[in-house]
Write an enzyme that holds these catalytic residues in place. Structure first.
Site, PDB file in Angstrom:
ATOM      1  N   HIS A  75       0.897  -1.213   0.038  1.00 59.65           N
ATOM      2  CA  HIS A  75       0.013   0.028   0.009  1.00 59.65           C
ATOM      3  C   HIS A  75       0.900   1.295   0.072  1.00 59.65           C
ATOM      4  O   HIS A  75       1.999   1.273   0.747  1.00 59.65           O
ATOM      5  CB  HIS A  75      -0.970   0.073   1.099  1.00 59.65           C
ATOM      6  CG  HIS A  75      -0.527   0.191   2.414  1.00 59.65           C
ATOM      7  ND1 HIS A  75       0.024   1.228   3.187  1.00 59.65           N
ATOM      8  CD2 HIS A  75       0.031  -0.895   3.494  1.00 59.65           C
ATOM      9  CE1 HIS A  75       0.493   0.949   4.365  1.00 59.65           C
ATOM     10  NE2 HIS A  75       0.437  -0.353   4.314  1.00 59.65           N
ATOM     11  N   ASP A  77      -0.035   4.610   0.913  1.00 59.97           N
ATOM     12  CA  ASP A  77      -0.205   5.556   1.989  1.00 59.97           C
ATOM     13  C   ASP A  77       0.683   5.324   3.305  1.00 59.97           C
ATOM     14  O   ASP A  77       1.005   4.207   3.423  1.00 59.97           O
ATOM     15  CB  ASP A  77      -1.721   5.630   2.386  1.00 59.97           C
ATOM     16  CG  ASP A  77      -2.308   4.384   2.924  1.00 59.97           C
ATOM     17  OD1 ASP A  77      -1.998   3.309   2.103  1.00 59.97           O
ATOM     18  OD2 ASP A  77      -2.772   4.496   3.866  1.00 59.97           O
ATOM     19  N   ASP A 114       6.123   1.426   6.661  1.00 64.31           N
ATOM     20  CA  ASP A 114       4.859   0.850   6.656  1.00 64.31           C
ATOM     21  C   ASP A 114       3.916   1.620   5.600  1.00 64.31           C
ATOM     22  O   ASP A 114       3.363   2.462   5.980  1.00 64.31           O
ATOM     23  CB  ASP A 114       4.187   0.691   7.948  1.00 64.31           C
ATOM     24  CG  ASP A 114       2.805   0.182   7.793  1.00 64.31           C
ATOM     25  OD1 ASP A 114       2.565  -0.488   6.885  1.00 64.31           O
ATOM     26  OD2 ASP A 114       2.252   0.326   8.941  1.00 64.31           O
ATOM     27  N   GLU A 144      -4.822   2.206   2.590  1.00 65.36           N
ATOM     28  CA  GLU A 144      -5.018   1.202   3.558  1.00 65.36           C
ATOM     29  C   GLU A 144      -5.163   1.459   4.976  1.00 65.36           C
ATOM     30  O   GLU A 144      -5.984   0.593   5.668  1.00 65.36           O
ATOM     31  CB  GLU A 144      -3.716   0.271   3.337  1.00 65.36           C
ATOM     32  CG  GLU A 144      -3.683  -1.272   3.932  1.00 65.36           C
ATOM     33  CD  GLU A 144      -3.127  -1.169   5.367  1.00 65.36           C
ATOM     34  OE1 GLU A 144      -3.081  -2.130   5.938  1.00 65.36           O
ATOM     35  OE2 GLU A 144      -2.431  -0.010   5.807  1.00 65.36           O
ATOM     36  N   GLU A 145      -4.349   2.412   5.403  1.00 66.44           N
ATOM     37  CA  GLU A 145      -4.360   2.662   6.844  1.00 66.44           C
ATOM     38  C   GLU A 145      -5.612   3.182   7.588  1.00 66.44           C
ATOM     39  O   GLU A 145      -5.877   3.051   8.785  1.00 66.44           O
ATOM     40  CB  GLU A 145      -3.117   3.459   7.011  1.00 66.44           C
ATOM     41  CG  GLU A 145      -1.707   3.285   6.920  1.00 66.44           C
ATOM     42  CD  GLU A 145      -1.124   2.033   7.587  1.00 66.44           C
ATOM     43  OE1 GLU A 145      -2.000   1.641   8.406  1.00 66.44           O
ATOM     44  OE2 GLU A 145       0.016   1.688   7.367  1.00 66.44           O
ATOM     45  N   ASP A 168       3.483  -6.387   3.212  1.00 69.40           N
ATOM     46  CA  ASP A 168       3.121  -5.502   4.445  1.00 69.40           C
ATOM     47  C   ASP A 168       3.222  -6.074   5.709  1.00 69.40           C
ATOM     48  O   ASP A 168       2.307  -5.558   6.481  1.00 69.40           O
ATOM     49  CB  ASP A 168       1.655  -4.871   4.006  1.00 69.40           C
ATOM     50  CG  ASP A 168       1.097  -3.791   4.895  1.00 69.40           C
ATOM     51  OD1 ASP A 168       2.070  -3.005   5.604  1.00 69.40           O
ATOM     52  OD2 ASP A 168      -0.180  -3.602   5.245  1.00 69.40           O
ATOM     53  N   HIS A 458       3.342   3.121  13.028  1.00 69.29           N
ATOM     54  CA  HIS A 458       2.454   4.171  13.613  1.00 69.29           C
ATOM     55  C   HIS A 458       2.693   5.220  14.572  1.00 69.29           C
ATOM     56  O   HIS A 458       1.747   5.764  15.198  1.00 69.29           O
ATOM     57  CB  HIS A 458       1.111   3.423  13.954  1.00 69.29           C
ATOM     58  CG  HIS A 458       0.426   2.649  12.880  1.00 69.29           C
ATOM     59  ND1 HIS A 458      -0.646   1.657  13.069  1.00 69.29           N
ATOM     60  CD2 HIS A 458       0.796   2.328  11.497  1.00 69.29           C
ATOM     61  CE1 HIS A 458      -1.117   1.166  11.779  1.00 69.29           C
ATOM     62  NE2 HIS A 458      -0.007   1.520  11.138  1.00 69.29           N
TER      63      HIS A 458
END
Length: 483
Positions: A75, A77, A114, A144-145, A168, A458
């Site tokens: 992904h 983003d 990520d 995705e997030e 991922d 994150h």
């Protein structure tokens, strides 16, 4: 180690270019344009679907034309989080990386590995002229997030391959064959502001320095949740003293992150202000001892605040009681022995922000068993509804169930054993992967997920373990050759 020493050089060169491109979730337009231009400039068939997902095809190398098509998927983003005192605009600024021993980090922000490192691996493979593989489809999904909406919006037929390797995952040597489904639950308290009681003294309390982390992959690490800690103190204080009024509550940003910091503003009778300050210090010491293994950098402050209207008393009380009561953390462990004690069902209270007339609450629930996901969401909804809030859950995304037989899994495991002389770990993951949605739209796909080691994704502490990128690269190339 310097950046120029990073191996494989082609992967880290691509990653450096990706990190020059702003790509917050739901705002990936610059990354989509970059990928389209990149594919076309390399004379590779490139297409973008109506959702914004990008697919770049690469023909088989000579002698491999009859091999089945392999899809590589990441992904585009990234989660955008920064330290509170860092001046950074994720819509404009480039991520600033640096090498710290064997780790690659960013200066005060999330790193974007990520899943930028997965995208970089795909681009490096597309550009390579010295590797052997069958037909390839490199897929880059958006958003995705914040709900997997790129994968959700992908229509059948966009991908045409037989095998899918999702890049991922965050633990080198672990091959993921199952993932949790997930939903978000939102709640809202509405109220009217009113004047604080005469003789009130305002206190502003702040908590920061928690480790936080991914609300799926890190939920089993027993890390502190800033929302739950601040709620505990408010519950204790409102039970102990009369006349305590809540004016503000703010904590958390993203549904898939354990909140690392937060603050509230309360009004207390002037005669009680020193008592409340003392209680805060005692509570801080107790909590630091409680989390002395997982969260060692907590910072607690309480200072005088500006006078302001407060939330009406019954609503504030109901809100605080709901925070004390609501489930947070692990709810159930998987019973399937093949999944090796993985978390099955969990909930994370992720973000709370008060406005002039509302308190808005965001939480995230996950489970590998969809009926238990329904139950967990219902529990959260019921807790807030009993407290007088409006509450509902989103549709979410499905779990990805492990296949009983998998040519891809067998090939991946055998290649790993051959390269590294040991068995990889084959397991499920409690985080959500786009494979769950792909399994609905493309039921024929044989899928697996693996990637280099990342830690504290994150969060601004996100870091990439550099040696594992070469390991994943070597492993992936052998798998592509063997499939």
């Amino acid at each position: 180690m310097n950046k120029s020493d990073l191996k494989p050089a082609s992967v880290f060169e691509q990653f450096a270019k990706i990190n020059q491109i702003p790509r917050p979730s739901k705002h990936e337009e610059k990354m989509i344009a970059y990928l389209r231009q990149w594919g076309e400039s390399h004379h590779l068939e490139t297409k973008v679907d109506e959702t914004g997902n990008v697919l770049i095809k690469k023909p088989a190398t000579p002698g491999y034309e009859q091999h089945k098509t392999v899809i590589l998927q990441s992904h585009m983003d990234m989660v955008c989080d920064k330290l509170v005192d860092v001046d950074f605009d994720f819509d404009k600024d480039a991520i600033q990386t640096y090498v710290d021993g064997d780790w690659l980090r960013a200066k005060g922000t999330t790193l974007g590995a990520d899943d930028g490192i997965g995208c970089a691996i795909e681009l490096a493979i597309l550009e390579a002229t010295d590797i052997e593989h069958g037909p390839l489809e490199c897929v880059f999904t958006r958003d995705e997030e914040t709900g997997l909406t790129g994968a959700e919006g992908m229509k059948p037929g966009f991908m045409t391959g037989d095998y899918l390797i999702n890049l991922d995952s965050e633990d080198e040597g672990e091959m993921f064959v199952s993932c949790a489904g997930g939903r978000n639950t939102q709640a809202k308290f509405t109220f009217k502001r009113e004047a604080a009681p005469e003789g009130s003294f305002f206190l502003k309390a702040q908590l920061k320095g928690l480790n936080g982390g991914h609300s799926g992959d890190d939920i089993n690490k027993k890390r502190a949740n800033a929302i739950k800690l601040l709620g505990r103190f408010l519950f204790q204080t409102m039970n102990r003293y009369n006349g305590v009024r809540l004016a503000q509550f703010h904590s958390g940003k993203l549904h898939n992150a354990i909140p690392r910091d937060g603050q509230f503003v309360i009004a207390v009778p002037n005669a009680l202000k020193e008592n409340v300050k003392a209680d805060w210090n005692i509570f801080a010491a107790q909590v630091e001892d409680e989390f002395h293994v997982t969260d060692t950098q907590m910072v607690w402050t309480m200072e005088s605040g500006e006078a302001e209207p407060v939330i009406e008393q019954q609503v504030a009380r109901n809100f605080v009681w709901a925070l004390q009561a609501v489930d947070n953390g692990i709810y159930a462990i998987c019973q399937d022995p093949e999944l090796n004690g993985m978390v099955e069902t969990s909930s994370n209270i992720a973000a709370i922000h008060s406005t002039e007339t509302e308190i808005n609450i965001l939480s995230s629930q996950r489970s590998n068993v969809m009926s238990n996901l329904d139950n967990m969401c219902a529990t959260i909804v019921a807790t807030f509804q009993l407290a007088g809030a409006e509450a509902c859950s989103s549709d979410g995304y499905p779990a990805w169930k492990m296949r009983a037989e998998s040519v891809l899994r067998d090939t991946v495991v055998d290649a790993y054993k051959e390269l590294f002389g040991k068995m990889p770990v084959v397991r499920g993951i409690h985080a959500g992967l786009e494979c769950g949605l792909f399994s609905e739209r493309y039921p024929h796909l044989d899928m697996i997920s693996f990637g280099p080691t990342l830690r504290d994704v994150h969060t601004p502490d996100e870091r990439l373990y550099i040696p594992t990128v070469q390991m994943v690269w070597d492993h992936l190339l052998l798998v592509l050759k063997r499939l």
